[in-house]
Design a protein around this motif. Structure first.
Motif, short mmCIF file in Angstrom:
data_model
loop_
_atom_site.label_atom_id
_atom_site.label_comp_id
_atom_site.label_asym_id
_atom_site.label_seq_id
_atom_site.Cartn_x
_atom_site.Cartn_y
_atom_site.Cartn_z
N GLY A 1 -8.38 10.46 -3.18
CA GLY A 1 -7.69 9.61 -3.56
C GLY A 1 -7.14 8.74 -2.57
O GLY A 1 -7.07 7.53 -2.23
N VAL A 2 -6.41 9.68 -1.56
CA VAL A 2 -5.94 8.93 -0.28
C VAL A 2 -6.88 8.29 0.44
O VAL A 2 -6.92 7.10 1.06
N GLY A 3 -8.24 8.72 0.36
CA GLY A 3 -9.31 8.17 1.34
C GLY A 3 -9.48 6.80 0.66
O GLY A 3 -9.68 5.77 1.35
N LYS A 4 -9.58 6.85 -0.73
CA LYS A 4 -9.95 5.42 -1.20
C LYS A 4 -8.93 4.46 -1.21
O LYS A 4 -9.17 3.21 -1.14
N SER A 5 -7.53 4.93 -0.97
CA SER A 5 -6.58 3.99 -0.88
C SER A 5 -6.57 3.48 0.71
O SER A 5 -6.02 2.21 0.75
N LEU A 6 -6.83 4.36 1.50
CA LEU A 6 -6.76 3.98 2.97
C LEU A 6 -8.06 2.80 3.14
O LEU A 6 -7.98 1.89 3.92
N GLU A 7 -9.21 2.94 2.33
CA GLU A 7 -10.29 1.98 2.37
C GLU A 7 -9.78 0.73 2.21
O GLU A 7 -10.16 -0.50 2.51
N LYS A 8 -9.21 0.90 0.95
CA LYS A 8 -8.39 -0.44 0.27
C LYS A 8 -7.56 -1.13 1.24
O LYS A 8 -7.39 -2.44 1.63
N ALA A 9 -6.78 -0.41 2.02
CA ALA A 9 -5.67 -0.91 2.96
C ALA A 9 -6.25 -1.49 4.11
O ALA A 9 -5.45 -2.28 4.76
N ASN B 1 0.79 -1.19 0.02
CA ASN B 1 0.04 0.10 -0.02
C ASN B 1 0.88 1.36 -0.09
O ASN B 1 1.15 2.03 0.74
N THR B 2 1.68 1.53 -1.05
CA THR B 2 2.23 2.75 -1.24
C THR B 2 1.60 3.64 -2.31
O THR B 2 1.03 3.17 -3.38
N VAL B 3 1.59 5.07 -2.05
CA VAL B 3 0.79 5.83 -2.68
C VAL B 3 1.53 7.23 -3.11
O VAL B 3 2.01 7.71 -2.43
N ASP B 4 1.71 7.31 -4.39
CA ASP B 4 2.19 8.56 -4.75
C ASP B 4 1.13 9.57 -4.97
O ASP B 4 0.59 9.44 -6.05
N ALA B 5 1.02 10.84 -4.18
CA ALA B 5 0.05 11.58 -4.52
C ALA B 5 0.05 12.26 -5.90
O ALA B 5 -0.99 12.87 -5.97
N ALA B 6 1.15 12.12 -6.53
CA ALA B 6 1.13 12.81 -7.96
C ALA B 6 0.39 12.11 -9.00
O ALA B 6 0.03 12.63 -9.79
N THR B 7 0.04 10.91 -8.53
CA THR B 7 -0.68 10.01 -9.22
C THR B 7 -2.37 10.44 -9.12
O THR B 7 -3.16 9.95 -9.92
N LEU B 8 -2.59 11.12 -8.17
CA LEU B 8 -3.91 11.19 -7.84
C LEU B 8 -4.61 12.61 -8.53
O LEU B 8 -5.68 12.79 -8.04
N THR B 9 -3.66 13.25 -8.97
CA THR B 9 -4.15 14.71 -9.70
C THR B 9 -3.48 14.71 -10.96
O THR B 9 -2.58 13.93 -11.41
#
Length: 322
Positions: free
Chosen positions: A168-176, A113-121
């Protein structure tokens, strides 16, 4: 080239290798602290990512920032302990091309569960004539990043783009952490609503001003300027402590005269010497416009929202808002 921001690849690679080798000795490292209490162990690269993780994660997460309060994030060098501890995180939130050391360490950590914020906008290029180029070398590339290196990473200074990232962060935390998905969803909705309110405040506050041009030592406000119809004039580009060239000082002088700019802005995490010297030479005022890369005791607010509100007040005053 902004030399002080570039970290030698060999040095980073060596640190990564050392950190991963030392992983067994770092099971209680800073990066994974709090993971044993049932909370999601979250590692954020620097303050704008930390704020999102804390606001959206709420009581279900334990957040550690790789960048200490008051530290200039672009200059960050990770210790072997920090690098090794990344592999113990449940979730990593970072912003690529802001901190080369973090980019390399995250790539080696292998956390699912690694998220690059640049990919969310959507990132944009706001020009490189005065150095809008995090991590970009003279050949236009760094670490093989190519065109990505010329993109402006300061998305958090635009409330609309920051809200997109928050969603996007919210959705990724839901998944994690699906067991707490409902709470993450609620927290995300609340944060997005506050960011939308901030956007409306900026829109109305900056709609009618005597001038649309502001001068700043740190060319971090390209997205903000574009969003609200303003023009950012950076003194020496992305490095707030860099010395402007004589030619650039002359350009700023003409810009100030032609645009009616009244103020030279500087930030809290870097020296104000250049801004004050230039302002004195041009007969202009100085004030703080915080790029929000970290919160300290000198910050004009306790968190992102409060500092952004202070930035709005400063801009309205400098631009002659009516």
């Amino acid at each position: 080239m902004n030399v002080r921001r570039l970290i030698p690849t060999a040095a980073v690679a060596g640190a990564v290798a050392l950190g991963l080798t030392a992983l067994s000795a770092c099971s209680s490292s800073d990066a994974a602290e709090g993971g044993g209490d049932g909370k999601l162990a979250v590692v954020a690269s620097f303050y704008p990512m930390q704020f999102l993780a804390e606001e959206i994660g709420g009581s279900h997460v334990s957040v550690t920032s790789l960048t200490k309060p008051g530290a200039e994030p672009h200059d960050l060098e990770l210790s072997p302990r920090q690098i090794g501890g990344l592999s113990d995180a449940d979730y990593i939130l970072y912003l690529k091309n802001v901190q080369p050391a973090v980019d390399d360490a995250v790539a080696q950590a292998g956390v699912e569960n690694t998220v690059d914020a640049a990919t969310l906008t959507t990132l944009e290029n706001h020009g490189s004539e005065v150095g809008h180029d995090h991590g970009e070398d003279e050949g236009g590339e760094h670490e093989g990043e190519g065109e990505e290196a010329g993109l402006d990473p300061h998305i958090w200074l635009d409330p609309v783009k920051y809200a997109e990232v928050a969603a996007g962060v919210g959705k990724s935390l839901e998944k994690a952490d699906p067991d707490n998905a409902a709470d993450y969803r609620t927290n995300t909705e609340n944060l997005v609503a506050r960011l939308n309110k901030l956007d409306k405040a900026y829109e109305s506050g900056l709609k009618d001003t005597a001038t649309k041009t502001f001068i700043t030592t740190h060319s971090a406000f390209g997205y903000l300027a574009e969003r609200y119809g303003l023009t950012q004039e950076g003194i020496a580009g992305i490095d707030p402590e860099a010395e402007p060239s004589p030619a650039r000082i002359d350009e700023i002088h003409h810009v100030a005269e032609e645009s009616g700019a009244t103020t030279v802005f500087f930030e809290t995490l870097a020296s104000d010497r250049t801004a004050r010297t230039l302002a004195k030479d041009l007969g202009l005022k100085t004030a703080v416009l915080d790029p929000l890369e970290g919160i300290t005791g000198k910050s004009a607010g306790a968190d992102y929202l409060e500092v952004m509100e202070s930035n709005l007040t400063a801009l309205k005053k400098a631009l002659g808002a009516k």
